[in-house]
Scaffold this active site. Structure first.
Site, mmCIF file in Angstrom:
data_model
loop_
_atom_site.group_PDB
_atom_site.id
_atom_site.type_symbol
_atom_site.label_atom_id
_atom_site.label_comp_id
_atom_site.label_asym_id
_atom_site.label_seq_id
_atom_site.Cartn_x
_atom_site.Cartn_y
_atom_site.Cartn_z
ATOM 1 N N LYS A 277 -0.487 73.141 62.000
ATOM 2 C CA LYS A 277 0.936 73.404 61.799
ATOM 3 C C LYS A 277 1.727 73.041 63.054
ATOM 4 C CE LYS A 277 0.603 77.310 58.573
ATOM 5 N NZ LYS A 277 1.347 76.680 57.453
ATOM 6 N N ARG A 351 -5.449 79.197 48.766
ATOM 7 C CA ARG A 351 -6.058 78.998 47.445
ATOM 8 C C ARG A 351 -7.570 78.832 47.553
ATOM 9 N NH1 ARG A 351 -2.293 73.806 46.659
ATOM 10 N NH2 ARG A 351 -1.029 75.047 48.115
HETATM 11 N N1 BES Z 1 0.407 80.518 54.771
HETATM 12 C C1 BES Z 1 0.971 79.288 54.368
HETATM 13 C C2 BES Z 1 2.206 79.473 53.490
HETATM 14 C C3 BES Z 1 3.471 79.837 54.207
HETATM 15 C C4 BES Z 1 4.185 78.878 54.906
HETATM 16 C C5 BES Z 1 3.968 81.106 54.127
HETATM 17 C C6 BES Z 1 5.376 79.213 55.525
HETATM 18 C C7 BES Z 1 5.154 81.439 54.730
HETATM 19 C C8 BES Z 1 5.861 80.493 55.435
HETATM 20 C C9 BES Z 1 -0.032 78.485 53.555
HETATM 21 O O1 BES Z 1 -1.354 78.642 53.920
HETATM 22 C C10 BES Z 1 0.317 77.050 53.777
HETATM 23 O O2 BES Z 1 0.193 76.597 54.864
HETATM 24 N N2 BES Z 1 0.733 76.365 52.709
HETATM 25 C C11 BES Z 1 1.119 75.014 52.796
HETATM 26 C C12 BES Z 1 0.565 74.314 51.597
HETATM 27 C C13 BES Z 1 0.701 72.818 51.654
HETATM 28 C C14 BES Z 1 -0.177 72.248 52.726
HETATM 29 C C15 BES Z 1 0.339 72.242 50.305
HETATM 30 C C16 BES Z 1 2.642 74.945 52.814
HETATM 31 O O3 BES Z 1 3.294 75.724 52.097
HETATM 32 O O4 BES Z 1 3.172 74.151 53.572
HETATM 33 MN MN MN Z 2 -1.901 77.331 55.486
#
Ligand code: BES
Ligand code: MN
Ligand code: ZN
Length: 494
Positions: A277, A351
């Site tokens: 990230k 997931r």
């Molecule tokens: N924990 C995150 C989701 C999230 C992101 C929650 C920002 C709250 C704020 C999750 O694990 C994630 O990183 N999801 C990705 C999925 C994507 C790579 C398909 C996302 O939402 O960017």
């Molecule tokens: Mn994630």
């Protein structure tokens, strides 16, 4: 904070402060009217001057009213009379609790049960008032040195009643149980990721289990390997913290009753893994275990109120870290269900752990399974910070969850999880990919989970936007503990 309930005339109660409701245009609640009469019209006299508009949450502190035994009277605005609804009630209670804490009062009486709230009974008002009071006296200052932490706080609230009532005592108990469950979940969310690790979550589950005599089981990596949880374990590969699969079993209902299973995402820190990230606000990914926290908070509420229902919590807990042994984009793993997954983005890890936890849940022969997860940023874009995203493979179950959201005022919005979206998860090399591209990101995440929930009634709550607040008020909200607890209460016929 301690609560009690007591039938007494407000002018005769002797406490640091008596709080009563007033409405726009100088309209008084029954308790305010009693104080006004006792003080020979002081309150209506003050209101006539027009300085106080009674906006929901606005307050006016009055001192030394003749004919009133308490030193202070707090007028609390609840908006226009007969227009007070859930939001206004909550705003009013918040305003009152804050105003009393601001002047350092430790004990207060608050007349809430006589406030007329649209389409709600006094039981509901009492329950919400207890929850809202607990919510607004919450502080997370245990990691601050003495000089910064430990602000003065309200210690005791007596909910005043104008006449005796048997049912409101039970409503108060339930509100306390939920409010404490919420604050427990908030503590877990707010704790930093170097303290709140998968092992810490397992420890907290054990503590909860001890307090209420619940069965707690913690599976270690080798146990999960034996079960074939290749998807869950792939998320842990980059981390030094050992993963845990935590199960908590509460049996308050008849032996033969099928349980409701709550599955909570417990990623104690989500760096994204190799699909790292960006740096900005990455600290907020400590909240990525909020689903797990809500399961623990809900079980604590349910056990405290001795709900006659069987409920099981399942928590897959892990970190998502980069490292020499971390999962690579392109890796293909085999889930416990036997379905294979091509991991195209290691940041779509929620997931990957939930799918194995869902398959594991089959062994409990559930009446229904609800998973709770801070799953997608896309859900925040779709619904903001007000509603949690609801997805389900059963409309009746979905409607139950929607209703529980309305009752508890911890609301959800029903999103589609239609077959048509499954196409986006196609992989050239495995049964499915773990991402479905940008369009409908929260939907394709739910559709991924649906493939592992074919054997039971299932609902999924995406709480990415509702589990915590960013910015000045940064912190965990404890949602959706009120929603889940209300859902279970309604199922139990309460
Ligand atoms: N924990 C995150 C989701 C999230 C992101 C929650 C920002 C709250 C704020 C999750 O694990 C994630 O990183 N999801 C990705 C999925 C994507 C790579 C398909 C996302 O939402 O960017
Ligand atoms: Mn994630
Ligand atoms: Zn995550």
């Amino acid at each position: 904070m301690e609560f009690s309930i007591k039938a007494a005339a407000p002018e005769k109660l002797k406490t640091d402060c008596v709080a009563v409701a007033v409405f726009a245009s100088a309209k008084l609640s029954p308790a305010a009217l009693a104080l006004d009469r006792a003080s020979k019209g002081r309150i209506s006299g003050i209101l006539k001057r027009g300085d106080f508009d009674a906006k929901p949450g606005s307050t006016l502190m009055l001192y030394d009213l003749a004919g009133v035994m308490s030193k202070r009277v707090l007028l609390v605005g609840f908006g226009a009379q007969n227009e007070t609804a859930a939001k206004e009630l909550r705003d009013g209670v918040r305003g009152a609790v804050r105003a009393m804490a601001d002047v350092g009062i430790s004990e207060a009486a608050f007349y809430v049960a006589d406030i007329a709230v649209k389409d709600r009974e006094a039981k509901w008002v009492t329950m919400q008032a207890a929850m809202t009071s607990l919510e607004n006296s919450y502080r997370f200052d245990r990691l601050m040195s003495k000089s910064r932490g430990q602000r003065k706080n309200l210690k005791r609230i007596v909910f005043g009643l104008l006449r005796e009532s048997k049912v409101l005592g039970a409503a108060l108990e339930r509100g306390i149980a939920i409010g404490e469950g919420v604050n427990f979940a908030r503590d877990l969310g707010n704790l930093p990721p170097n303290i709140c690790t998968p092992a810490y979550l397992a420890e907290q589950a054990r503590v909860l289990g001890k307090a209420h005599k619940l069965k707690v089981t913690v599976l270690e990596r080798k146990d999960m390997e034996k079960l074939g949880m290749g998807s869950l374990l792939s998320v842990s590969d980059g981390s030094r913290q050992p993963p845990k699969l935590i199960t908590i079993e509460y049996y308050g209902g008849p032996k033969k009753q099928k349980p409701v299973v709550l599955v909570g995402k417990g990623v104690t820190f989500d760096t994204g893994g190799i699909s790292l990230k960006p740096a900005a606000e990455m600290d907020e990914m400590k909240y990525d275990m909020s689903g797990a926290g809500s399961v623990l908070g809900t079980l604590s509420a349910v056990a405290a109120m001795k709900l006659p229902l069987n409920v099981i919590g399942v928590i897959p807990a892990t970190e998502n870290m980069p490292g020499g042994n971390a999962t690579r984009p392109g890796d293909i793993v085999t889930s416990m269900s036997g379905q294979t997954i091509e991991i195209l983005n290691t940041d779509a890890e929620g997931r990957l752990i939930l799918c194995d936890a869902l398959t594991y849940s089959e062994r409990f022969e559930p009446a229904a399974v609800i998973d709770i997860a801070t799953l997608t940023g896309a859900c925040v874009i779709a619904l903001g910070h007000v509603a949690s995203g609801l997805f389900a493979n059963d409309d009746q179950l979905a409607n139950e969850v929607i209703a529980a959201g309305q009752t508890s005022w911890d609301r959800v919005w029903h999103m589609p999880a239609w077959e048509d979206y499954q196409e986006q998860l196609k992989s050239n090399f495995a049964d499915m990919a773990n991402i479905g591209g940008r369009p409908g990101g929260s939907i394709t995440a739910a559709c991924f989970l649906a493939r592992f929930a074919r054997k039971f009634k299932w609902a999924h709550l995406d709480i990415a936007g509702t589990a915590w607040k960013s910015g000045r008020e940064k912190g965990s909200t404890g949602r959706p503990v009120p929603l889940l607890t209300q859902f279970l209460m309604t199922r139990a016929g309460w």
